[in-house]
Design an enzyme around this catalytic site. Sequence first.
Site, PDB file in Angstrom:
ATOM      1  N   ASN A 135       0.823  -1.198   0.000  1.00  0.00           N
ATOM      2  CA  ASN A 135       0.000   0.000   0.000  1.00  0.00           C
ATOM      3  C   ASN A 135       0.868   1.263   0.000  1.00  0.00           C
ATOM      4  O   ASN A 135       1.029   1.925  -1.009  1.00  0.00           O
ATOM      5  CB  ASN A 135      -0.931  -0.045   1.215  1.00  0.00           C
ATOM      6  CG  ASN A 135      -1.944   1.091   1.211  1.00  0.00           C
ATOM      7  OD1 ASN A 135      -1.863   2.015   0.415  1.00  0.00           O
ATOM      8  ND2 ASN A 135      -2.901   1.027   2.104  1.00  0.00           N
ATOM      9  N   ASP A 136       1.462   1.550   1.138  1.00  0.00           N
ATOM     10  CA  ASP A 136       2.204   2.805   1.272  1.00  0.00           C
ATOM     11  C   ASP A 136       3.377   2.929   0.303  1.00  0.00           C
ATOM     12  O   ASP A 136       3.730   4.024  -0.096  1.00  0.00           O
ATOM     13  CB  ASP A 136       2.722   2.949   2.704  1.00  0.00           C
ATOM     14  CG  ASP A 136       1.575   2.951   3.707  1.00  0.00           C
ATOM     15  OD1 ASP A 136       0.512   3.495   3.370  1.00  0.00           O
ATOM     16  OD2 ASP A 136       1.745   2.400   4.801  1.00  0.00           O
ATOM     17  N   VAL A 137       3.969   1.792  -0.080  1.00  0.00           N
ATOM     18  CA  VAL A 137       5.152   1.861  -0.941  1.00  0.00           C
ATOM     19  C   VAL A 137       4.807   2.238  -2.373  1.00  0.00           C
ATOM     20  O   VAL A 137       5.687   2.445  -3.189  1.00  0.00           O
ATOM     21  CB  VAL A 137       5.958   0.529  -0.932  1.00  0.00           C
ATOM     22  CG1 VAL A 137       6.490   0.256   0.456  1.00  0.00           C
ATOM     23  CG2 VAL A 137       5.125  -0.621  -1.444  1.00  0.00           C
TER      24      VAL A 137
ATOM     25  N   ALA B 195       1.004   3.246   7.488  1.00  0.00           N
ATOM     26  CA  ALA B 195       1.225   4.670   7.672  1.00  0.00           C
ATOM     27  C   ALA B 195      -0.082   5.388   7.995  1.00  0.00           C
ATOM     28  O   ALA B 195      -0.078   6.538   8.400  1.00  0.00           O
ATOM     29  CB  ALA B 195       1.869   5.277   6.429  1.00  0.00           C
TER      30      ALA B 195
END
Lengths: 121, 488
Positions: free
Chosen positions: B414-416, B455
């Site tokens: 997700n965040d990456v 995050a």
Amino acid sequence: MTLFLAMATQVVETAAAPASHGSSSMPFLLVGLWVLLLSVFVGFEVIQKVPPTLHTPLMSGSNAISGITIVGSLYCVGNDYPLSAGILGILAIVCAMINVVGGFVVTDRMLAMFSAKGGKK
Amino acid sequence: MLAFIDATHIVELAYMAASLLFILGILKLGKVKTSKQGNLWAAYGMAIAIGATMLLLITSGDWDPREGEWTYQSHVLAVGAMVLGSVIGWWMAIKVPMTSMPEFVAFFNGLGGAASMFVGLAEVPRAAERNQILAAEGADFAIADSLAVIIGAITLTGSLVAYAKLAGKLNKSRIGPLGSQGVNALLGIACIGLAVWGGFFAKTPTELWLSNGLLAFASLLLGVGLTLPIGGADMPVAIALLNSYSGIAGMTTGFILKNNLLIVAGSLVGASGIILTQIMCKAMNRSLSNVLLGGMGETAGASGGAKDEGYTKVKSTSAEELAALLDAATSVIFVPGYGLAVAQAQHKVRELAGLLEKKGCQVRYAIHPVAGRMPGHMNILLAEADVPYEQLYELDRINDDFKNTDVVVVLGANDVCNPAATNDPKSPIAGMPVLTVWDARTVVVVKRSLASGYAGIRNELFQMDNSLMFLADAKKALEDTITELKAL
């Protein structure tokens, strides 16, 4: 403030004490600091440019090496130390050995997956 | 004639050999071809170190049974403890599945810290026996002893908190008052005060035990308080740092016992751990202090599912559609994340990739440096599934290629791959290098829900024009897609 000064004096006095009736050669503290300095330098150097694939095995391998406290733990079971220290030593031995053996075996398992693949290719 | 036939000199030489093996071992561990050998060399080094120490203790008579005090001979007990520890460690290491590797590394690391703490505390009864302050053996001795207790204890509880967070057993950033910066500062001051009292003033057995016992206790609490606020996404950094602490703790015991091997091995691990921590921070474009103060931890723990809402134009997809897309594609990139690890889907990705390759499609994997919960976590998992090393691409080697790619399949990451990092300067992850998956013709995001990642922030990728959401468990999704693809 006075308490702080008293503390500081005591620290300085005890620091100076062993040197006054000191041993002939360099005190261990200095030798140790030399060793520390050089090892930190080596530690910084050996780890540069490691591919990300190896970050996890490297961490778990060096984690196993940090179980070197096993050596220190063994001393605590020696005759120099009283019974209660020996008990702490035994606890330390168990913890350190789990760290050492677990760390190396886990690392080996991870790395085995890389090399198994390499073998097939 | 040789000047050293003395056992202590032989032991010293053995320690030198062990130090050398540790250094070469770490060096070899850092290269793909020699890594396995490197680990073995380090293990040999450890065996030599332990053997030499036992030789020294036996020949010096240090391990003779003492009169009256010990029921069993101390060396028998010591060897018993070693066997016990080895069996537990070996058993755990064999049993642990590859996906929960990160938390077990954290757990083992904590025990290393515990050992240093115990070694530090073992000096207390020795000083008590002589009714002397610890600093009677030198101020450096007293300081090293307090540091061993403090750093060892912080490593222990810090690693246990990291273990619990990684295992998904804990997602709070506070436990009562623990975890706030104010309480941490107070605990830190308490530790310094207790260390000065315990090292330089406490003289009677009661005072010695009380001061050092409290020191250990305060440090244990501090370890919890320092690690709690660190968010799950930052755990790779936390583990690298705690690993470094356990080395530093070991190094301080070297100054207590006047042992060079402990200093060498401890500071090697300490220094390499700090470099690894730095590499991790750079990968996330965050400063170490930002990570430690838990910039993201708060939102991660608090919000969780609450951020499901707010996505208005998400297009969802199915295994059938994904299979058709992949069938038509000539180039596919998989982006694995923590979801892949949780779902244990690494073998399924490999199977799907194999099918696509047979059809002449180019398959690659884009690995973000902090994908997963530990640096290099994804590489390990994919290696377990026999994914060829050459198909794994790092961020800077693949980002330019997304625009020429037909289908990108994001698997539980997700965040990456959040565009906010590049286009929203106010985002908490602003500036973090991300995989620019949205440049591809089509992006399929396989995820269990629209919930935010660790995050705790929303991901615009989910509702971009060229992205499709496949809301399912990664393994199930891949299995279904494989079936559909075979049926085509």
